[in-house]
Design an enzyme around this catalytic site. Structure first.
Site, PDB file in Angstrom:
ATOM      1  NE  ARG A  73      12.509 -10.972 -19.661  1.00 39.87           N
ATOM      2  CZ  ARG A  73      12.164 -10.057 -18.741  1.00 39.87           C
ATOM      3  NH1 ARG A  73      13.100  -9.445 -18.064  1.00 39.87           N
ATOM      4  NH2 ARG A  73      10.896  -9.742 -18.556  1.00 39.87           N
ATOM      5  CG  ASP A 103       6.791 -11.316 -11.647  1.00 41.10           C
ATOM      6  OD1 ASP A 103       5.907 -10.669 -12.228  1.00 41.10           O
ATOM      7  OD2 ASP A 103       7.802 -11.765 -12.206  1.00 41.10           O
ATOM      8  NE  ARG A 145      12.566  -1.011 -13.945  1.00 39.73           N
ATOM      9  CZ  ARG A 145      13.058  -1.834 -14.869  1.00 39.73           C
ATOM     10  NH1 ARG A 145      14.306  -2.209 -14.815  1.00 39.73           N
ATOM     11  NH2 ARG A 145      12.292  -2.273 -15.846  1.00 39.73           N
ATOM     12  CB  CYS A 159      14.735  -7.471 -14.611  1.00 36.45           C
ATOM     13  SG  CYS A 159      13.992  -6.275 -13.517  1.00 36.45           S
ATOM     14  CE  LYS A 190       6.536  -4.106 -12.620  1.00 34.07           C
ATOM     15  NZ  LYS A 190       7.034  -4.661 -13.886  1.00 34.07           N
ATOM     16  CG  ASN A 191       3.877  -6.588 -14.719  1.00 37.66           C
ATOM     17  OD1 ASN A 191       4.630  -5.613 -14.824  1.00 37.66           O
ATOM     18  ND2 ASN A 191       4.263  -7.716 -14.173  1.00 37.66           N
TER      19      ASN A 191
END
Ligand code: EPZ
Length: 417
Positions: free
Chosen positions: A123, A306, A398, A118, A23-24
């Site tokens: 952030r 994560d 997600r 999130c 995903k990242n």
């Protein structure tokens, strides 16, 4: 009717699971195609809501997006005219801010809504803006938008005050479009950054040092187009390693790069787990009950933040006292309150959680607060006596491709209701 995940105590997970694309990496390389001179075909793209949203944003800007199958997308950026992503899409994911770097690199200007994402801590984007400033950009923030002006943009040198994946990627994207060599010191070293560098090198940008603390980007005005295959998702793979372990199972995880999971393998082995490694697979054999250990999250190649939450769910039943130190985000222990409703004995003080392992946790109705908290609660439910019901599962979709289906194939008593 809100969707929930219902889990009963599962037998030890057994069988094979294939990891999807990262995903990242995908949410960085999709915006990077803005810099290409023609269509790019991306393979092994995980069909996740965050990834689809990133593609939708490009489409709204004027790119032509064609999904050739569930994990292959063709992006033709030539039609991009609009420079401002729609607010209702950009606010859905933090990674929308990669459009800042990509639009600066191609057009010398950008206007993006301040990032969403999130709730794992404030952030900020101060390092991103510091990087853009080093390239000669000026910026202003007005009613929730960042406007970047890069008329006189050029190469520059930036030293990041802290290691940041997002700012490293954003500056790489901006520097890719300007002549001259930009140096990033104290850069993040994540594998997703190397994957992006490989894509940029394919379209004619010269990126050296990705994966080290110093990255040099020699931008190019004339760039090409390229096809690219996204690397496997190390966080998804690590989540399945922990799920297998927490149920005392025996699971073969395929389509992984074991080197990307060295810290996770090392910490699992410390708790008594057997991990066998191949070229592109890992076999995880969990003990009946693991041993407590201490774990600290760090930038790559350290233990990934994560996986702190899934690992915390596993440690809650390990024998002894574990200490978890979360060094990356300020507020990544919100899942602990939910685990305590299941009988876990955990005390959180700031960035530290002290986990007194218990023999058994019990199923309960719990609420997920973010993407990786969701996977932590699923893992807890797999090993809890009784039934666990998890609300807030939209977070899962997600970041994990068919998480429930893949666990079901391994024997988990889990369903989406
Ligand atoms: C990326 O987030 C990942 N997201 C995160 O994964 C991951 O947890 C994180 O890197 C760390 O590895 C994506 O790649 C889309 P950072 P990012 O910039 O880039 C502070 C997931 O679950 N910071 O490395 O936002 C920041 O507050 C997600 O897939 C500043 O202070 O993380 C944090 O404390 C969650 N100023 C720390 O640095 C800045 O300008 C690391 O953040 C930027 C960051």
């Amino acid at each position: 009717m809100e969707n929930i995940i219902k889990i009963a105590k599962s037998v030890p997970l057994q069988g094979e699971v294939r990891t999807s694309g990262a995903k990242n990496s995908a949410v960085a390389i999709i915006p990077a195609t803005v810099l290409a001179s023609g269509p790019c075909v991306l393979e092994n793209v995980p069909p996740l809501t965050d990834v689809r949203t990133q593609c939708e944003i490009l489409s709204c800007l004027g790119a032509d997006i064609q999904w050739l199958d569930t994990s292959t997308v063709r992006i033709d950026p030539r039609g991009i005219q609009n420079l401002t992503p729609p607010e209702h899409l950009a606010s859905q994911l933090r990674a929308s801010y990669y459009l800042m770097g990509a639009m600066l690199g191609r057009f010398g200007q950008a206007k993006i809504g301040l990032p969403g994402g999130c709730k794992i801590g404030p952030r900020p984007i101060d390092q991103h803006l510091k990087g853009f400033q080093a390239l000669g950009c000026s910026w202003s923030i007005d009613n929730g938008n960042v406007s970047l002006q890069g008329a006189g943009m050029g190469s520059g040198n930036v030293y990041f005050d802290l290691i940041t994946v997002g700012a490293t990627i954003n500056v790489m994207l901006a520097a890719a479009g300007v002549e001259g060599t930009t140096t990033i010191e104290n850069a993040a070293r994540e594998p997703e950054i190397i994957d992006l560098a490989n894509f940029l090198n394919k379209i004619g940008v010269l990126v050296k040092g990705a994966g080290t603390g110093t990255i040099r980007i020699t931008g190019a005005k004339d760039r090409g187009q390229a096809d690219h295959c996204i690397i496997p998702d190390r966080i998804e793979a690590g989540t399945f390693m922990i799920a297998a372990t927490a149920t005392g199972g025996d699971v073969l995880i395929k389509d992984v790069i074991p080197r990307h999971l060295e810290s996770v393998t090392a910490k699992l082995r410390e708790t008594g787990v057997v991990v066998e490694e191949g070229d592109d697979w890992l076999r995880v054999i969990g003990p009946e009950r693991g041993r407590a250990i201490d774990v600290k999250t760090l930038p790559y190649p350290g233990f990934p933040t994560d996986l702190q939450q899934p690992f915390g769910a596993y440690l809650s039943r390990c024998l002894g006292t574990s200490i978890i130190t979360e060094n990356i985000f300020e507020n990544r222990f919100r899942y602990v309150d939910e685990l305590k409703r299941m009988g876990a004995q955990i005390k959180v003080e700031g960035r530290v959680a002290v986990v007194e392992g218990v023999e058994e946790i019990r199923g309960a109705s719990v609420q997920s607060s973010d993407l990786r908290a969701s996977s932590a609660l699923v893992i807890a439910g797999l090993s809890a006596r009784g039934v666990t019901r998890i609300k807030g599962i939209e977070y899962l979709q997600r970041g994990y491709d068919d998480f429930v289906g893949k666990l079901k194939n391994l024997g988990a008593e889990i369903e989406l209701t």
